[in-house]
Design a protein around this motif. Structure first.
Motif, PDB file in Angstrom:
ATOM      1  N   LYS A 200       0.837  -1.201   0.000  1.00 53.51           N
ATOM      2  CA  LYS A 200       0.000   0.000   0.000  1.00 53.51           C
ATOM      3  C   LYS A 200       0.871   1.249   0.000  1.00 53.51           C
ATOM      4  N   GLN A 201       1.936   1.236   0.782  1.00 58.10           N
ATOM      5  CA  GLN A 201       2.843   2.378   0.813  1.00 58.10           C
ATOM      6  C   GLN A 201       3.560   2.546  -0.530  1.00 58.10           C
ATOM      7  N   ASP A 203       2.400   1.691  -3.407  1.00 57.30           N
ATOM      8  CA  ASP A 203       1.405   2.180  -4.354  1.00 57.30           C
ATOM      9  C   ASP A 203       1.196   3.686  -4.204  1.00 57.30           C
ATOM     10  N   THR A 204       1.109   4.149  -2.966  1.00 58.82           N
ATOM     11  CA  THR A 204       0.931   5.577  -2.717  1.00 58.82           C
ATOM     12  C   THR A 204       2.108   6.371  -3.278  1.00 58.82           C
ATOM     13  N   ARG A 207       2.223   6.239  -7.316  1.00 57.74           N
ATOM     14  CA  ARG A 207       1.223   7.062  -7.994  1.00 57.74           C
ATOM     15  C   ARG A 207       1.570   8.547  -7.909  1.00 57.74           C
ATOM     16  N   HIS A 208       2.125   8.963  -6.771  1.00 54.64           N
ATOM     17  CA  HIS A 208       2.585  10.351  -6.688  1.00 54.64           C
ATOM     18  C   HIS A 208       3.727  10.585  -7.662  1.00 54.64           C
ATOM     19  N   THR A 247       9.147   8.726  -0.994  1.00 52.73           N
ATOM     20  CA  THR A 247       8.407   9.264  -2.137  1.00 52.73           C
ATOM     21  C   THR A 247       9.237  10.299  -2.882  1.00 52.73           C
TER      22      THR A 247
END
Length: 390
Positions: A200-201, A203-204, A207-208, A247
């Motif tokens: 999940k992390q 994916d976040t 996408r950013h 990120t």
């Protein structure tokens, strides 16, 4: 520098015979763990290739143990036989690596509408997995071989990496020289990390990162049927990364790869950055920048070293962004050629002989900004794409 920069990954690139040139055309990247976390984004083109349809299902549980990629054929619009080829390729990788076929992403690139030779694919899978099992598959050379195996009209392999002071690494490879336009992802990209993060992390963060990098590379306005960006996490560093720091690092690697793709775009002689500032919203800034990037008139003018700023404004005016049509400023390579919709400095002062071109568009409508990357439109681009299938 590449997908093997992060610990916990092995890679190989081999010649399976899919390309008539005899060059490398099949790559396998294996996640050695201990984690098998993953995220991916795919083309939003409604006409999707069989590997995309397969991989969209694989990624649903966020677990990926390996990815197999081939050049020499897109395996798109090849019917049920083509999907079966994708399935059997994943099964061949799974059997050789003792993993589940449902945890194998598949990517293909090349000509649409031609069947891939399954026998050659299986030979390539055998050779690549043998190299992983017996060779120095975690080396920089192995990563480079994988990056070379996914090239089509690319003139060079694209690789990037970053190591955090915290002790984790992000590495990646990409291919793409044509059909560079956004749709959640562009081209084929594989990114690896040994940071401890869950799916999940990942994916976040992915996408950013893709939203502000690959999604803003619009070389020719043509969206591929096969576009895939995959992010695999091994957790092998045993360092739990701060998601914000990760990120930022991932975005930097994606930006590096996107700029390499831009610089290798088919036939291009200018790399153009279209920066839109003082927009009412970020979406407006993107919309305006993309309209200019997709103007063949503007791109042809840049090819001819002609700073025709009227074509910039004409393209801006086709959008629904908020602005006063007679309040726009335009600068090209540092020369203010238009202020408030009127001529300013003589266009003859603009030097377009360097490869790098910067276009600054000030909408005077807000405080948001975005930059779109594109290229000029050249004779070589037309020739290469008119002869692509011959």
């Amino acid at each position: 520098m590449s997908v093997t920069a992060a610990s916990g990954f092995a890679a190989a690139g081999v010649a399976a015979g899919l390309k008539s040139s005899g060059k490398r055309d099949l790559a396998v990247v294996q996640n050695l763990g201990p984690l098998n976390a993953a995220a991916a984004v795919f083309t939003t083109n409604r006409c999707k290739a069989n590997p995309v349809l397969w991989s969209e299902q694989v990624i649903t549980d966020g677990v990926v143990s390996a990815i197999v990629l081939n050049s020499g054929g897109a395996n798109c619009y090849t019917g049920t036989r083509g999907f079966q080829t994708t399935h059997e390729t994943a099964e061949a990788v799974a059997e050789r690596l003792a993993i589940s076929a449902g945890d194998v992403l598949v990517c293909s690139t090349g000509l649409i509408g031609e069947q891939l030779d399954l026998d050659l694919l299986k030979v390539g899978v055998w050779d690549a997995t043998l190299a992983i099992a017996t060779g120095d598959a975690e080396s920089e050379a192995a990563g480079l071989a994988a990056a070379e195996a996914i090239m089509t009209t690319d003139t060079r392999a694209k690789q990037a990496a970053y190591t955090s002071p915290a002790g984790w690494t992000v590495g990646g490879m990409a291919k793409g020289a044509g059909m560079l336009a956004p749709g959640l992802a562009t081209m084929l990209v594989v990114i690896t990390t040994d940071a401890v993060l869950d799916s999940k992390q990942l994916d976040t963060a992915l996408r950013h990162a893709t939203r502000v990098t690959f999604d803003r590379l619009d070389s020719d306005g043509c969206m591929s049927t096969n576009d895939t960006v995959a992010l695999l996490g091994s957790g092998a560093s045993e360092v739990r990364a701060d998601l914000d720091e990760f990120t930022v690092a991932l975005t930097g690697v994606c930006r590096d790869l996107a700029e390499q793709l831009q610089a290798d775009a088919e036939g291009a002689s200018h790399d153009i950055a279209i920066e839109v500032v003082d927009a009412a919203t970020e979406d407006d800034a993107v919309t305006v920048g993309r309209a200019v990037a997709r103007s063949n008139l503007f791109k042809a003018a840049v090819f001819g070293n002609d700073p025709n700023w009227g074509r910039v404004l004409a393209a801006v005016g086709t959008t629904d962004a908020e602005f006063d049509p007679y309040g726009i400023d335009v600068a090209i390579n540092g020369v203010q050629v238009c202020t408030a919709g009127e001529p300013d400095q003589p266009r003859e002062l603009v030097d377009l002989t360097p490869r790098a071109v910067h276009v600054l568009i000030d909408l005077h409508a807000g405080d948001r900004a975005a930059t779109i990357l594109t290229n000029d439109l050249t004779h070589d681009y037309v020739h290469e794409n008119s002869a692509y299938a011959s």
